[in-house]
Design a protein around this motif. Structure first.
Motif, PDB file in Angstrom:
ATOM      1  N   VAL A  89       0.841  -1.198   0.000  1.00  0.00           N
ATOM      2  CA  VAL A  89       0.000   0.000   0.000  1.00  0.00           C
ATOM      3  C   VAL A  89       0.878   1.251   0.000  1.00  0.00           C
ATOM      4  O   VAL A  89       0.636   2.190  -0.760  1.00  0.00           O
ATOM      5  CB  VAL A  89      -0.970   0.002   1.205  1.00  0.00           C
ATOM      6  N   ILE A  90       1.896   1.260   0.830  1.00  0.00           N
ATOM      7  CA  ILE A  90       2.813   2.411   0.886  1.00  0.00           C
ATOM      8  C   ILE A  90       3.496   2.613  -0.461  1.00  0.00           C
ATOM      9  O   ILE A  90       3.611   3.739  -0.941  1.00  0.00           O
ATOM     10  CB  ILE A  90       3.843   2.226   2.015  1.00  0.00           C
ATOM     11  N   ASP A  91       3.937   1.519  -1.073  1.00  0.00           N
ATOM     12  CA  ASP A  91       4.579   1.622  -2.386  1.00  0.00           C
ATOM     13  C   ASP A  91       3.627   2.173  -3.442  1.00  0.00           C
ATOM     14  O   ASP A  91       4.022   2.986  -4.273  1.00  0.00           O
ATOM     15  CB  ASP A  91       5.124   0.264  -2.833  1.00  0.00           C
ATOM     16  N   GLU A  92       2.372   1.748  -3.403  1.00  0.00           N
ATOM     17  CA  GLU A  92       1.388   2.250  -4.366  1.00  0.00           C
ATOM     18  C   GLU A  92       1.154   3.746  -4.181  1.00  0.00           C
ATOM     19  O   GLU A  92       1.049   4.488  -5.159  1.00  0.00           O
ATOM     20  CB  GLU A  92       0.065   1.501  -4.221  1.00  0.00           C
ATOM     21  N   ILE A  93       1.084   4.180  -2.935  1.00  0.00           N
ATOM     22  CA  ILE A  93       0.902   5.603  -2.660  1.00  0.00           C
ATOM     23  C   ILE A  93       2.099   6.394  -3.178  1.00  0.00           C
ATOM     24  O   ILE A  93       1.943   7.441  -3.820  1.00  0.00           O
ATOM     25  CB  ILE A  93       0.699   5.844  -1.150  1.00  0.00           C
ATOM     26  N   MET A  94       3.302   5.882  -2.931  1.00  0.00           N
ATOM     27  CA  MET A  94       4.513   6.571  -3.387  1.00  0.00           C
ATOM     28  C   MET A  94       4.581   6.647  -4.911  1.00  0.00           C
ATOM     29  O   MET A  94       4.954   7.683  -5.468  1.00  0.00           O
ATOM     30  CB  MET A  94       5.755   5.887  -2.820  1.00  0.00           C
ATOM     31  N   ILE A  95       4.192   5.580  -5.577  1.00  0.00           N
ATOM     32  CA  ILE A  95       4.181   5.579  -7.044  1.00  0.00           C
ATOM     33  C   ILE A  95       3.190   6.615  -7.551  1.00  0.00           C
ATOM     34  O   ILE A  95       3.488   7.372  -8.486  1.00  0.00           O
ATOM     35  CB  ILE A  95       3.856   4.168  -7.583  1.00  0.00           C
ATOM     36  N   GLY A  96       2.018   6.683  -6.936  1.00  0.00           N
ATOM     37  CA  GLY A  96       1.012   7.671  -7.336  1.00  0.00           C
ATOM     38  C   GLY A  96       1.518   9.096  -7.130  1.00  0.00           C
ATOM     39  O   GLY A  96       1.316   9.970  -7.990  1.00  0.00           O
ATOM     40  N   LEU A  97       2.178   9.344  -6.000  1.00  0.00           N
ATOM     41  CA  LEU A  97       2.726  10.678  -5.746  1.00  0.00           C
ATOM     42  C   LEU A  97       3.816  11.039  -6.740  1.00  0.00           C
ATOM     43  O   LEU A  97       3.879  12.168  -7.232  1.00  0.00           O
ATOM     44  CB  LEU A  97       3.263  10.761  -4.309  1.00  0.00           C
ATOM     45  N   LYS A  98       4.676  10.075  -7.058  1.00  0.00           N
ATOM     46  CA  LYS A  98       5.744  10.326  -8.031  1.00  0.00           C
ATOM     47  C   LYS A  98       5.164  10.650  -9.405  1.00  0.00           C
ATOM     48  O   LYS A  98       5.653  11.551 -10.090  1.00  0.00           O
ATOM     49  CB  LYS A  98       6.685   9.121  -8.124  1.00  0.00           C
ATOM     50  N   ASP A  99       4.131   9.928  -9.796  1.00  0.00           N
ATOM     51  CA  ASP A  99       3.484  10.205 -11.090  1.00  0.00           C
ATOM     52  C   ASP A  99       2.853  11.595 -11.098  1.00  0.00           C
ATOM     53  O   ASP A  99       2.970  12.339 -12.076  1.00  0.00           O
ATOM     54  CB  ASP A  99       2.404   9.163 -11.393  1.00  0.00           C
ATOM     55  N   ARG A 100       2.199  11.952 -10.002  1.00  0.00           N
ATOM     56  CA  ARG A 100       1.564  13.270  -9.921  1.00  0.00           C
ATOM     57  C   ARG A 100       2.606  14.380  -9.955  1.00  0.00           C
ATOM     58  O   ARG A 100       2.422  15.398 -10.622  1.00  0.00           O
ATOM     59  CB  ARG A 100       0.726  13.348  -8.649  1.00  0.00           C
ATOM     60  N   ILE A 101       3.719  14.173  -9.242  1.00  0.00           N
ATOM     61  CA  ILE A 101       4.809  15.160  -9.247  1.00  0.00           C
ATOM     62  C   ILE A 101       5.367  15.322 -10.654  1.00  0.00           C
ATOM     63  O   ILE A 101       5.604  16.441 -11.119  1.00  0.00           O
ATOM     64  CB  ILE A 101       5.909  14.752  -8.250  1.00  0.00           C
ATOM     65  N   LYS A 102       5.555  14.200 -11.341  1.00  0.00           N
ATOM     66  CA  LYS A 102       6.079  14.253 -12.711  1.00  0.00           C
ATOM     67  C   LYS A 102       5.131  15.019 -13.621  1.00  0.00           C
ATOM     68  O   LYS A 102       5.556  15.873 -14.408  1.00  0.00           O
ATOM     69  CB  LYS A 102       6.290  12.840 -13.242  1.00  0.00           C
ATOM     70  N   ASN A 103       3.839  14.766 -13.502  1.00  0.00           N
ATOM     71  CA  ASN A 103       2.854  15.461 -14.317  1.00  0.00           C
ATOM     72  C   ASN A 103       2.812  16.957 -14.007  1.00  0.00           C
ATOM     73  O   ASN A 103       2.717  17.784 -14.911  1.00  0.00           O
ATOM     74  CB  ASN A 103       1.470  14.852 -14.124  1.00  0.00           C
ATOM     75  N   LEU A 104       2.873  17.304 -12.731  1.00  0.00           N
ATOM     76  CA  LEU A 104       2.855  18.724 -12.342  1.00  0.00           C
ATOM     77  C   LEU A 104       4.096  19.445 -12.863  1.00  0.00           C
ATOM     78  O   LEU A 104       4.007  20.579 -13.341  1.00  0.00           O
ATOM     79  CB  LEU A 104       2.764  18.848 -10.826  1.00  0.00           C
ATOM     80  N   ARG A 105       5.242  18.788 -12.784  1.00  0.00           N
ATOM     81  CA  ARG A 105       6.476  19.412 -13.303  1.00  0.00           C
ATOM     82  C   ARG A 105       6.399  19.607 -14.811  1.00  0.00           C
ATOM     83  O   ARG A 105       6.870  20.611 -15.329  1.00  0.00           O
ATOM     84  CB  ARG A 105       7.691  18.572 -12.938  1.00  0.00           C
ATOM     85  N   THR A 106       5.797  18.646 -15.496  1.00  0.00           N
ATOM     86  CA  THR A 106       5.630  18.768 -16.941  1.00  0.00           C
ATOM     87  C   THR A 106       4.757  19.971 -17.281  1.00  0.00           C
ATOM     88  O   THR A 106       5.076  20.748 -18.183  1.00  0.00           O
ATOM     89  CB  THR A 106       4.998  17.491 -17.518  1.00  0.00           C
ATOM     90  N   VAL A 107       3.677  20.150 -16.545  1.00  0.00           N
ATOM     91  CA  VAL A 107       2.778  21.264 -16.781  1.00  0.00           C
ATOM     92  C   VAL A 107       3.446  22.594 -16.459  1.00  0.00           C
ATOM     93  O   VAL A 107       3.321  23.570 -17.198  1.00  0.00           O
ATOM     94  CB  VAL A 107       1.476  21.088 -15.952  1.00  0.00           C
ATOM     95  N   LEU A 108       4.171  22.628 -15.351  1.00  0.00           N
ATOM     96  CA  LEU A 108       4.772  23.883 -14.899  1.00  0.00           C
ATOM     97  C   LEU A 108       5.963  24.322 -15.745  1.00  0.00           C
ATOM     98  O   LEU A 108       6.140  25.504 -15.996  1.00  0.00           O
ATOM     99  CB  LEU A 108       5.212  23.764 -13.437  1.00  0.00           C
ATOM    100  N   TYR A 109       6.774  23.370 -16.150  1.00  0.00           N
ATOM    101  CA  TYR A 109       8.056  23.730 -16.764  1.00  0.00           C
ATOM    102  C   TYR A 109       8.124  23.387 -18.253  1.00  0.00           C
ATOM    103  O   TYR A 109       9.196  23.406 -18.832  1.00  0.00           O
ATOM    104  CB  TYR A 109       9.189  23.070 -15.999  1.00  0.00           C
ATOM    105  N   ALA A 110       6.991  23.098 -18.850  1.00  0.00           N
ATOM    106  CA  ALA A 110       6.992  22.778 -20.286  1.00  0.00           C
ATOM    107  C   ALA A 110       6.884  24.017 -21.132  1.00  0.00           C
ATOM    108  O   ALA A 110       6.488  25.053 -20.765  1.00  0.00           O
ATOM    109  CB  ALA A 110       5.852  21.833 -20.614  1.00  0.00           C
TER     110      ALA A 110
END
Length: 57
Positions: free
Chosen positions: A36-57
């Motif tokens: 469960v912890i790993d799934e949460i971390m993967i979800g957060l990493k994906d969200r961070i990656k998407n937010l960075r793409t939006v912000l810095y693209a």
């Protein structure tokens, strides 16, 4: 403009949450709890990656 401000706030929040989970002691946890912890971390990493793409693209 407000979308970028909100995205930056979301990025900071997700980064802080990810840091909490990464610093969490895993000793004594059962396998399903670790998964469960790993799934949460993967979800957060994906969200961070998407937010960075939006912000810095």
């Amino acid at each position: 403009m407000t979308d970028k401000v909100q995205a930056k706030q979301d990025l900071e929040f997700c980064s802080a949450e990810l840091s909490k989970y990464q610093n969490l002691s895993r000793s004594g946890l059962k396998h399903h709890q670790l998964m469960v912890i790993d799934e949460i971390m993967i979800g957060l990493k994906d969200r961070i990656k998407n937010l960075r793409t939006v912000l810095y693209a």
